[in-house]
Design a protein around this motif. Structure first.
Motif, mmCIF file in Angstrom:
data_model
loop_
_atom_site.group_PDB
_atom_site.id
_atom_site.type_symbol
_atom_site.label_atom_id
_atom_site.label_comp_id
_atom_site.label_asym_id
_atom_site.label_seq_id
_atom_site.Cartn_x
_atom_site.Cartn_y
_atom_site.Cartn_z
ATOM 1 N N GLY A 218 0.792 -1.226 0.000
ATOM 2 C CA GLY A 218 0.000 0.000 0.000
ATOM 3 C C GLY A 218 0.822 1.273 0.000
ATOM 4 N N GLN A 219 1.980 1.251 0.634
ATOM 5 C CA GLN A 219 2.849 2.422 0.643
ATOM 6 C C GLN A 219 3.345 2.729 -0.773
ATOM 7 N N PHE B 191 3.704 5.738 -5.750
ATOM 8 C CA PHE B 191 3.643 5.689 -7.212
ATOM 9 C C PHE B 191 2.529 6.582 -7.746
ATOM 10 N N ALA B 192 1.416 6.659 -7.025
ATOM 11 C CA ALA B 192 0.325 7.542 -7.443
ATOM 12 C C ALA B 192 0.794 8.996 -7.457
ATOM 13 N N LEU B 193 1.519 9.397 -6.416
ATOM 14 C CA LEU B 193 2.060 10.760 -6.382
ATOM 15 C C LEU B 193 3.031 11.003 -7.532
ATOM 16 N N CYS B 194 3.855 10.023 -7.817
ATOM 17 C CA CYS B 194 4.897 10.145 -8.840
ATOM 18 C C CYS B 194 4.336 10.122 -10.263
ATOM 19 N N ARG C 254 -5.602 7.661 1.678
ATOM 20 C CA ARG C 254 -4.499 8.618 1.520
ATOM 21 C C ARG C 254 -4.481 9.211 0.114
ATOM 22 N N ILE C 255 -4.686 8.379 -0.886
ATOM 23 C CA ILE C 255 -4.684 8.850 -2.278
ATOM 24 C C ILE C 255 -5.810 9.860 -2.487
ATOM 25 N N LYS C 256 -6.993 9.549 -1.994
ATOM 26 C CA LYS C 256 -8.152 10.412 -2.212
ATOM 27 C C LYS C 256 -8.033 11.755 -1.481
ATOM 28 N N LEU D 299 -4.938 13.822 -6.935
ATOM 29 C CA LEU D 299 -5.323 12.428 -7.165
ATOM 30 C C LEU D 299 -6.778 12.139 -6.830
ATOM 31 N N SER D 300 -7.481 13.110 -6.315
ATOM 32 C CA SER D 300 -8.832 12.868 -5.793
ATOM 33 C C SER D 300 -9.811 12.353 -6.851
#
Length: 139
Positions: free
Chosen positions: A41-42, A47-50, A73-75, A80-81
């Motif tokens: 999950g980390q 990776f989503a941020l990147c 966290r992503i949302k 990323l929302s």
């Protein structure tokens, strides 16, 4: 992990079963995605941020940070929302569905995965102008 191509939509896949992950990767690559694989999950969050993906597929039972926690966290990230997230889960209970909706999931797929349903969900969630191929799988 592969280098992504700027013109391709990007999907992040976090699934612990190697065979299932390979099948998901094949489907997404067929649909025109560059695929980034995360192992916990980390990594999904980082990776989503990147990569600023167009789609995230995430198993709920991930090591280090759970899928639920990673989704939340992503949302919370403004960039990323709006990214569609498909949860991959082994239970399809009303409680699980409510938790997924509250966490910000766009959809969920119960395991074992019906790849025709997954393909239809991906095509519904990602604008068709982002996808390179017309799908002919499992119809």
């Amino acid at each position: 992990m592969m280098a992504t191509h700027e013109c391709l939509p990007v999907a992040i896949v976090a699934e612990s079963d190697e065979e299932t992950r390979a099948l998901i990767r094949s489907l997404l690559e067929f649909l025109g995605f560059a695929v980034v694989e995360a192992h916990n999950g980390q990594e999904v969050y980082e990776f989503a941020l990147c990569y600023q993906p167009d789609l995230i597929l995430i198993e709920l039972k991930l090591p280090i940070v759970s899928g639920f926690s990673a989704i939340r966290r992503i949302k919370k990230e403004s960039d990323l929302s709006k990214v569609p997230i498909i949860a991959l889960c082994s239970r399809n209970t009303t409680t699980t569905q409510n938790l997924l909706l509250a966490a910000g999931c766009s959809a969920h797929v119960q395991k074992p995965i019906e790849f025709g349903r997954l393909e239809a969900l991906v095509e519904d969630l990602v604008p068709c102008d982002r996808l390179a191929n017309v799908s002919v799988l499992v119809h």
